[in-house]
Design an enzyme around this catalytic site. Structure first.
Site, PDB file in Angstrom:
ATOM      1  N   GLN A  34      37.611  46.195  38.784  1.00  0.00           N
ATOM      2  CA  GLN A  34      38.769  46.858  38.399  1.00  0.00           C
ATOM      3  C   GLN A  34      38.594  47.589  37.036  1.00  0.00           C
ATOM      4  O   GLN A  34      37.487  47.352  36.304  1.00  0.00           O
ATOM      5  CB  GLN A  34      39.929  46.069  38.107  1.00  0.00           C
ATOM      6  N   TYR A  64      56.641  35.249  31.081  1.00  0.00           N
ATOM      7  CA  TYR A  64      55.851  35.137  32.417  1.00  0.00           C
ATOM      8  C   TYR A  64      55.411  34.002  32.228  1.00  0.00           C
ATOM      9  O   TYR A  64      55.285  33.221  33.200  1.00  0.00           O
ATOM     10  CB  TYR A  64      55.233  36.568  32.429  1.00  0.00           C
ATOM     11  N   GLN A  65      54.332  33.632  31.324  1.00  0.00           N
ATOM     12  CA  GLN A  65      53.205  32.643  31.318  1.00  0.00           C
ATOM     13  C   GLN A  65      53.995  31.338  31.345  1.00  0.00           C
ATOM     14  O   GLN A  65      53.560  30.423  32.019  1.00  0.00           O
ATOM     15  CB  GLN A  65      52.600  32.678  30.077  1.00  0.00           C
ATOM     16  N   ASP A  89      43.328  36.171  31.836  1.00  0.00           N
ATOM     17  CA  ASP A  89      43.764  36.496  30.349  1.00  0.00           C
ATOM     18  C   ASP A  89      43.656  35.198  29.606  1.00  0.00           C
ATOM     19  O   ASP A  89      43.753  35.213  28.141  1.00  0.00           O
ATOM     20  CB  ASP A  89      44.887  37.271  30.114  1.00  0.00           C
ATOM     21  N   ASP A 140      36.596  34.777  43.963  1.00  0.00           N
ATOM     22  CA  ASP A 140      37.738  35.153  44.736  1.00  0.00           C
ATOM     23  C   ASP A 140      38.417  33.588  45.101  1.00  0.00           C
ATOM     24  O   ASP A 140      38.023  32.810  45.707  1.00  0.00           O
ATOM     25  CB  ASP A 140      37.536  35.920  46.248  1.00  0.00           C
ATOM     26  N   GLY A 141      39.948  33.667  44.500  1.00  0.00           N
ATOM     27  CA  GLY A 141      40.505  32.481  44.745  1.00  0.00           C
ATOM     28  C   GLY A 141      40.683  32.038  46.058  1.00  0.00           C
ATOM     29  O   GLY A 141      40.813  30.672  46.268  1.00  0.00           O
ATOM     30  N   ASP A 158      48.123  33.346  39.475  1.00  0.00           N
ATOM     31  CA  ASP A 158      48.653  34.431  38.432  1.00  0.00           C
ATOM     32  C   ASP A 158      47.845  35.423  38.863  1.00  0.00           C
ATOM     33  O   ASP A 158      46.821  35.674  38.057  1.00  0.00           O
ATOM     34  CB  ASP A 158      48.365  33.686  37.092  1.00  0.00           C
ATOM     35  N   ASP A 161      48.673  42.650  41.002  1.00  0.00           N
ATOM     36  CA  ASP A 161      49.406  43.137  42.459  1.00  0.00           C
ATOM     37  C   ASP A 161      48.388  43.736  43.157  1.00  0.00           C
ATOM     38  O   ASP A 161      47.260  44.341  42.665  1.00  0.00           O
ATOM     39  CB  ASP A 161      50.230  44.254  41.908  1.00  0.00           C
ATOM     40  N   TYR A 237      57.021  44.474  32.026  1.00  0.00           N
ATOM     41  CA  TYR A 237      56.601  44.672  33.620  1.00  0.00           C
ATOM     42  C   TYR A 237      57.420  45.772  34.452  1.00  0.00           C
ATOM     43  O   TYR A 237      58.541  45.769  33.914  1.00  0.00           O
ATOM     44  CB  TYR A 237      56.607  43.266  34.343  1.00  0.00           C
TER      45      TYR A 237
END
Ligand code: AAT
Length: 295
Positions: A34, A64-65, A89, A140-141, A158, A161, A237
Protein backbone atom coordinates in the site's frame (compact mmCIF):
# COMPACT_ATOMS: atom_id res chain seq x y z
CA UNK A 1 -7.92 26.99 -1.56
CA UNK A 2 -6.80 23.65 -0.15
CA UNK A 3 -3.11 23.94 -0.95
CA UNK A 4 -1.13 22.79 2.08
CA UNK A 5 -4.02 20.55 3.16
CA UNK A 6 -4.35 16.78 3.04
CA UNK A 7 -7.73 15.74 1.64
CA UNK A 8 -9.23 12.29 2.13
CA UNK A 9 -11.39 11.35 -0.84
CA UNK A 10 -12.55 7.96 -2.06
CA UNK A 11 -15.20 6.37 -4.27
CA UNK A 12 -16.16 4.58 -1.05
CA UNK A 13 -17.61 7.82 0.28
CA UNK A 14 -18.87 9.61 -2.82
CA UNK A 15 -19.72 13.30 -2.62
CA UNK A 16 -17.77 14.07 0.53
CA UNK A 17 -14.20 14.80 1.55
CA UNK A 18 -12.32 15.57 4.75
CA UNK A 19 -9.27 17.77 5.05
CA UNK A 20 -6.51 18.38 7.61
CA UNK A 21 -3.97 21.17 7.41
CA UNK A 22 -0.42 19.88 6.92
CA UNK A 23 2.41 21.39 8.96
CA UNK A 24 5.17 19.04 7.93
CA UNK A 25 5.39 16.00 5.68
CA UNK A 26 7.33 13.20 7.38
CA UNK A 27 7.09 10.22 5.03
CA UNK A 28 5.61 9.13 1.75
CA UNK A 29 6.40 5.75 0.23
CA UNK A 30 4.93 2.81 -1.61
CA UNK A 31 5.31 -0.50 0.21
CA UNK A 32 4.66 -3.92 -1.30
CA UNK A 33 1.06 -3.63 -0.08
CA UNK A 34 0.00 0.00 0.00
CA UNK A 35 0.88 3.66 -0.12
CA UNK A 36 2.12 4.90 3.27
CA UNK A 37 2.03 8.56 4.25
CA UNK A 38 2.79 10.22 7.60
CA UNK A 39 2.53 13.95 8.19
CA UNK A 40 2.34 16.33 11.08
CA UNK A 41 -0.87 18.33 11.02
CA UNK A 42 -1.34 21.81 12.46
CA UNK A 43 -3.99 20.77 15.02
CA UNK A 44 -4.30 16.99 15.22
CA UNK A 45 -0.75 15.83 15.85
CA UNK A 46 0.76 13.22 13.57
CA UNK A 47 -1.40 11.43 11.03
CA UNK A 48 -1.01 8.04 9.30
CA UNK A 49 -2.60 7.62 5.88
CA UNK A 50 -2.72 4.28 4.01
CA UNK A 51 -3.87 4.24 0.37
CA UNK A 52 -5.32 7.71 0.88
CA UNK A 53 -7.40 6.82 3.99
CA UNK A 54 -6.69 8.25 7.46
CA UNK A 55 -5.74 5.47 9.92
CA UNK A 56 -5.26 7.68 12.96
CA UNK A 57 -4.53 11.17 14.15
CA UNK A 58 -2.79 11.53 17.50
CA UNK A 59 -5.53 13.84 18.70
CA UNK A 60 -8.41 11.34 18.62
CA UNK A 61 -6.84 7.88 18.17
CA UNK A 62 -7.67 6.95 21.80
CA UNK A 63 -11.37 6.85 20.91
CA UNK A 64 -10.66 4.01 18.50
CA UNK A 65 -7.68 2.19 20.04
CA UNK A 66 -9.14 2.00 23.55
CA UNK A 67 -12.56 0.91 22.34
CA UNK A 68 -11.47 -1.86 19.95
CA UNK A 69 -9.29 -3.17 22.79
CA UNK A 70 -11.31 -2.73 25.97
CA UNK A 71 -14.78 -3.61 24.64
CA UNK A 72 -13.82 -7.28 24.10
CA UNK A 73 -11.35 -7.48 27.01
CA UNK A 74 -13.83 -6.18 29.54
CA UNK A 75 -16.59 -8.48 28.34
CA UNK A 76 -14.27 -11.42 29.17
CA UNK A 77 -13.69 -12.57 32.76
CA UNK A 78 -10.10 -13.64 32.12
CA UNK A 79 -8.57 -12.35 28.85
CA UNK A 80 -5.08 -13.79 29.24
CA UNK A 81 -4.03 -14.45 25.68
CA UNK A 82 -4.79 -11.98 22.87
CA UNK A 83 -4.26 -12.04 19.09
CA UNK A 84 -4.13 -8.77 17.15
CA UNK A 85 -4.54 -8.88 13.38
CA UNK A 86 -3.37 -5.68 11.67
CA UNK A 87 -2.70 -2.80 14.05
CA UNK A 88 0.65 -1.99 12.42
CA UNK A 89 0.74 1.43 14.05
CA UNK A 90 1.22 -0.13 17.51
CA UNK A 91 -1.85 1.48 19.11
CA UNK A 92 -3.73 -1.68 20.07
CA UNK A 93 -0.67 -3.46 21.49
CA UNK A 94 0.05 -0.28 23.46
CA UNK A 95 -3.47 -0.49 24.96
CA UNK A 96 -3.05 -4.20 25.71
CA UNK A 97 -0.02 -3.39 27.87
CA UNK A 98 -2.33 -1.37 30.15
CA UNK A 99 -4.73 -4.24 30.91
CA UNK A 100 -3.96 -6.13 34.14
CA UNK A 101 -5.32 -9.51 32.95
CA UNK A 102 -3.30 -9.80 29.72
CA UNK A 103 -0.34 -12.20 29.91
CA UNK A 104 0.50 -12.86 26.28
CA UNK A 105 0.00 -10.92 23.05
CA UNK A 106 0.49 -12.23 19.52
CA UNK A 107 0.21 -9.87 16.55
CA UNK A 108 0.08 -10.50 12.80
CA UNK A 109 0.46 -7.39 10.63
CA UNK A 110 0.82 -7.69 6.87
CA UNK A 111 3.08 -4.69 6.25
CA UNK A 112 6.36 -4.34 8.15
CA UNK A 113 6.90 -0.96 6.57
CA UNK A 114 3.88 0.42 8.48
CA UNK A 115 5.43 -0.88 11.71
CA UNK A 116 8.83 0.66 10.93
CA UNK A 117 7.27 3.95 9.85
CA UNK A 118 5.28 4.33 13.07
CA UNK A 119 8.20 3.28 15.26
CA UNK A 120 10.38 5.92 13.59
CA UNK A 121 7.94 8.79 13.15
CA UNK A 122 5.17 8.33 15.74
CA UNK A 123 6.63 7.11 19.05
CA UNK A 124 3.29 7.73 20.83
CA UNK A 125 1.93 4.79 18.80
CA UNK A 126 5.08 2.84 17.89
CA UNK A 127 5.93 2.54 21.60
CA UNK A 128 3.37 -0.29 21.62
CA UNK A 129 5.94 -2.59 20.02
CA UNK A 130 8.13 -2.48 23.10
CA UNK A 131 5.42 -4.42 24.98
CA UNK A 132 7.48 -7.30 26.47
CA UNK A 133 4.48 -9.65 26.25
CA UNK A 134 4.34 -9.27 22.45
CA UNK A 135 5.30 -11.83 19.78
CA UNK A 136 5.15 -10.12 16.38
CA UNK A 137 4.61 -11.88 13.04
CA UNK A 138 4.39 -10.32 9.60
CA UNK A 139 1.97 -11.76 7.06
CA UNK A 140 -1.67 -11.94 6.08
CA UNK A 141 -3.86 -12.30 9.16
CA UNK A 142 -6.29 -14.74 7.50
CA UNK A 143 -3.42 -17.00 6.50
CA UNK A 144 -1.90 -16.79 9.98
CA UNK A 145 -5.18 -18.00 11.48
CA UNK A 146 -5.19 -21.01 9.17
CA UNK A 147 -1.66 -21.97 10.09
CA UNK A 148 -1.38 -21.31 13.81
CA UNK A 149 -2.11 -24.03 16.34
CA UNK A 150 -2.56 -21.52 19.16
CA UNK A 151 -5.86 -20.61 20.81
CA UNK A 152 -6.74 -17.13 22.05
CA UNK A 153 -9.16 -15.70 24.58
CA UNK A 154 -9.52 -12.56 22.46
CA UNK A 155 -8.96 -11.84 18.76
CA UNK A 156 -8.86 -8.16 17.76
CA UNK A 157 -8.88 -7.32 14.06
CA UNK A 158 -7.58 -3.78 13.68
CA UNK A 159 -7.72 -3.69 9.91
CA UNK A 160 -7.77 -1.03 7.27
CA UNK A 161 -10.74 -0.94 4.91
CA UNK A 162 -10.87 -2.92 1.70
CA UNK A 163 -10.20 -0.40 -1.05
CA UNK A 164 -12.84 0.17 -3.74
CA UNK A 165 -11.16 0.27 -7.14
CA UNK A 166 -13.67 2.07 -9.33
CA UNK A 167 -16.22 4.80 -8.86
CA UNK A 168 -19.33 2.63 -8.78
CA UNK A 169 -21.13 1.32 -5.71
CA UNK A 170 -20.52 -2.20 -6.97
CA UNK A 171 -16.80 -1.46 -7.43
CA UNK A 172 -14.40 -4.32 -6.88
CA UNK A 173 -12.88 -4.40 -3.41
CA UNK A 174 -9.14 -4.80 -3.24
CA UNK A 175 -6.14 -3.98 -1.05
CA UNK A 176 -4.46 -5.99 1.72
CA UNK A 177 -7.54 -6.10 3.98
CA UNK A 178 -9.94 -7.88 1.57
CA UNK A 179 -9.15 -11.24 3.20
CA UNK A 180 -10.47 -9.90 6.55
CA UNK A 181 -13.95 -8.80 5.51
CA UNK A 182 -15.82 -12.03 4.76
CA UNK A 183 -17.52 -14.93 6.53
CA UNK A 184 -14.64 -17.35 5.97
CA UNK A 185 -12.40 -15.08 8.02
CA UNK A 186 -14.88 -15.16 10.91
CA UNK A 187 -14.99 -18.95 10.79
CA UNK A 188 -11.18 -19.04 10.89
CA UNK A 189 -11.21 -16.84 13.97
CA UNK A 190 -13.82 -19.01 15.65
CA UNK A 191 -11.57 -22.05 15.18
CA UNK A 192 -8.76 -20.26 17.02
CA UNK A 193 -10.81 -18.95 19.96
CA UNK A 194 -10.44 -20.68 23.32
CA UNK A 195 -13.50 -21.60 25.37
CA UNK A 196 -15.45 -18.44 26.20
CA UNK A 197 -13.45 -16.55 23.57
CA UNK A 198 -14.50 -13.16 22.19
CA UNK A 199 -13.56 -11.33 19.02
CA UNK A 200 -13.76 -7.68 18.07
CA UNK A 201 -13.19 -6.37 14.53
CA UNK A 202 -13.10 -2.98 12.90
CA UNK A 203 -16.66 -2.95 11.58
CA UNK A 204 -16.92 -0.12 9.07
CA UNK A 205 -19.30 2.79 9.23
CA UNK A 206 -23.07 2.66 9.46
CA UNK A 207 -23.55 5.98 7.63
CA UNK A 208 -21.30 5.07 4.72
CA UNK A 209 -22.08 1.40 4.20
CA UNK A 210 -24.92 0.04 6.32
CA UNK A 211 -25.35 -2.80 3.83
CA UNK A 212 -21.80 -4.03 4.38
CA UNK A 213 -22.23 -3.82 8.15
CA UNK A 214 -25.50 -5.76 8.01
CA UNK A 215 -24.03 -8.39 5.69
CA UNK A 216 -21.11 -8.94 8.07
CA UNK A 217 -23.35 -9.07 11.15
CA UNK A 218 -25.76 -11.54 9.52
CA UNK A 219 -22.84 -13.70 8.43
CA UNK A 220 -21.45 -13.70 11.98
CA UNK A 221 -24.81 -14.80 13.36
CA UNK A 222 -24.46 -18.01 11.37
CA UNK A 223 -21.14 -18.71 13.06
CA UNK A 224 -21.50 -17.32 16.62
CA UNK A 225 -24.31 -17.54 19.19
CA UNK A 226 -23.73 -13.93 20.35
CA UNK A 227 -23.10 -11.10 17.88
CA UNK A 228 -23.28 -7.37 18.59
CA UNK A 229 -22.49 -4.17 16.75
CA UNK A 230 -21.01 -1.23 18.64
CA UNK A 231 -19.53 2.09 17.57
CA UNK A 232 -17.32 4.89 18.72
CA UNK A 233 -16.98 8.54 17.73
CA UNK A 234 -13.67 9.31 16.06
CA UNK A 235 -13.94 12.75 14.45
CA UNK A 236 -11.13 12.21 11.92
CA UNK A 237 -12.45 8.90 10.55
CA UNK A 238 -14.71 9.27 7.55
CA UNK A 239 -18.20 10.32 8.69
CA UNK A 240 -16.88 10.85 12.23
CA UNK A 241 -17.45 7.41 13.64
CA UNK A 242 -16.45 3.79 13.27
CA UNK A 243 -18.12 0.52 14.19
CA UNK A 244 -17.00 -2.74 15.74
CA UNK A 245 -18.34 -6.25 15.30
CA UNK A 246 -18.14 -8.30 18.48
CA UNK A 247 -18.81 -12.04 18.64
CA UNK A 248 -18.75 -14.46 21.58
CA UNK A 249 -18.46 -18.25 21.52
CA UNK A 250 -20.33 -18.73 24.79
CA UNK A 251 -24.10 -18.09 24.46
CA UNK A 252 -24.17 -16.81 28.08
CA UNK A 253 -21.75 -13.94 27.36
CA UNK A 254 -23.27 -10.47 27.59
CA UNK A 255 -20.96 -8.31 25.52
CA UNK A 256 -22.79 -5.11 26.44
CA UNK A 257 -22.11 -5.26 30.16
CA UNK A 258 -18.49 -4.89 31.33
CA UNK A 259 -17.36 -7.57 33.80
CA UNK A 260 -14.89 -5.12 35.38
CA UNK A 261 -15.11 -1.40 36.05
CA UNK A 262 -12.35 1.05 36.84
CA UNK A 263 -12.98 4.15 38.92
CA UNK A 264 -11.76 7.49 37.60
CA UNK A 265 -8.53 7.47 39.54
CA UNK A 266 -7.61 3.98 38.30
CA UNK A 267 -8.50 4.96 34.74
CA UNK A 268 -6.22 8.01 35.01
CA UNK A 269 -3.40 5.90 36.43
CA UNK A 270 -3.83 3.46 33.55
CA UNK A 271 -3.58 6.35 31.08
CA UNK A 272 -7.10 5.91 29.66
CA UNK A 273 -8.57 8.88 27.82
CA UNK A 274 -11.84 7.59 26.36
CA UNK A 275 -13.00 4.19 27.60
CA UNK A 276 -15.05 3.77 30.78
CA UNK A 277 -17.86 1.41 31.80
CA UNK A 278 -20.66 3.78 30.76
CA UNK A 279 -19.07 4.43 27.38
CA UNK A 280 -18.82 0.63 27.02
CA UNK A 281 -22.56 0.20 27.61
CA UNK A 282 -23.49 3.18 25.44
CA UNK A 283 -21.43 1.92 22.49
CA UNK A 284 -24.04 -0.79 21.86
CA UNK A 285 -27.03 1.58 21.80
CA UNK A 286 -27.83 1.71 18.09
CA UNK A 287 -29.89 4.30 16.24
CA UNK A 288 -33.30 3.23 14.96
CA UNK A 289 -32.31 2.90 11.30
CA UNK A 290 -29.53 0.47 12.25
CA UNK A 291 -31.82 -1.65 14.43
CA UNK A 292 -34.27 -1.85 11.54
CA UNK A 293 -31.47 -2.98 9.21
CA UNK A 294 -29.83 -5.46 11.59
CA UNK A 295 -32.76 -7.27 13.25
N1 AAT B 1 -5.01 1.41 14.67
C1 AAT B 1 -5.79 2.02 13.67
C2 AAT B 1 -5.18 1.84 12.35
C3 AAT B 1 -5.58 0.94 11.46
S1 AAT B 1 -4.30 0.27 10.62
C4 AAT B 1 -4.79 -1.21 9.96
C5 AAT B 1 -3.60 -2.11 9.66
O1 AAT B 1 -4.10 -3.31 9.10
C6 AAT B 1 -2.56 -1.57 8.68
O2 AAT B 1 -1.32 -1.51 9.34
C7 AAT B 1 -2.55 -2.61 7.55
O3 AAT B 1 -1.27 -2.81 7.00
C8 AAT B 1 -3.06 -3.84 8.28
N2 AAT B 1 -3.63 -4.89 7.42
C9 AAT B 1 -4.37 -4.74 6.31
N3 AAT B 1 -4.70 -5.93 5.79
C10 AAT B 1 -4.15 -6.88 6.58
C11 AAT B 1 -4.12 -8.30 6.54
N4 AAT B 1 -4.74 -8.98 5.56
N5 AAT B 1 -3.47 -8.95 7.53
C12 AAT B 1 -2.84 -8.27 8.52
N6 AAT B 1 -2.82 -6.91 8.60
C13 AAT B 1 -3.46 -6.22 7.64
C14 AAT B 1 -7.03 0.65 11.19
C15 AAT B 1 -7.73 1.87 10.73
C16 AAT B 1 -9.20 1.75 10.46
C17 AAT B 1 -9.62 2.76 9.43
C18 AAT B 1 -11.07 2.93 9.34
N7 AAT B 1 -11.46 3.77 8.23
Amino acid sequence: NLQGWFTERSPEWPGEAFSLKVKNKLLQKQSKFQNIEIFESTNHGKVLVLDGAIQFTERDEASYQEMITFLPLNAHPNPRKVLVVGGGDGGVVRELARHPAVEEVVQCEIDEEVIEACKTHVPSMGCGFSNPKLTLHTGDGAKFLEETQEKFDIIITDASDPVVLDGTDEGTKDGPAVSLFNNEYYTKMKNRLAEGGILCSQGENMWLDAEMVVTLVRGCRKVFPVVEYAYTCTPTYTAGQIGFILCATNPATNLKEPVREWDQRTAAEMGLKYYNANVHRAAFALPTFMLQHID
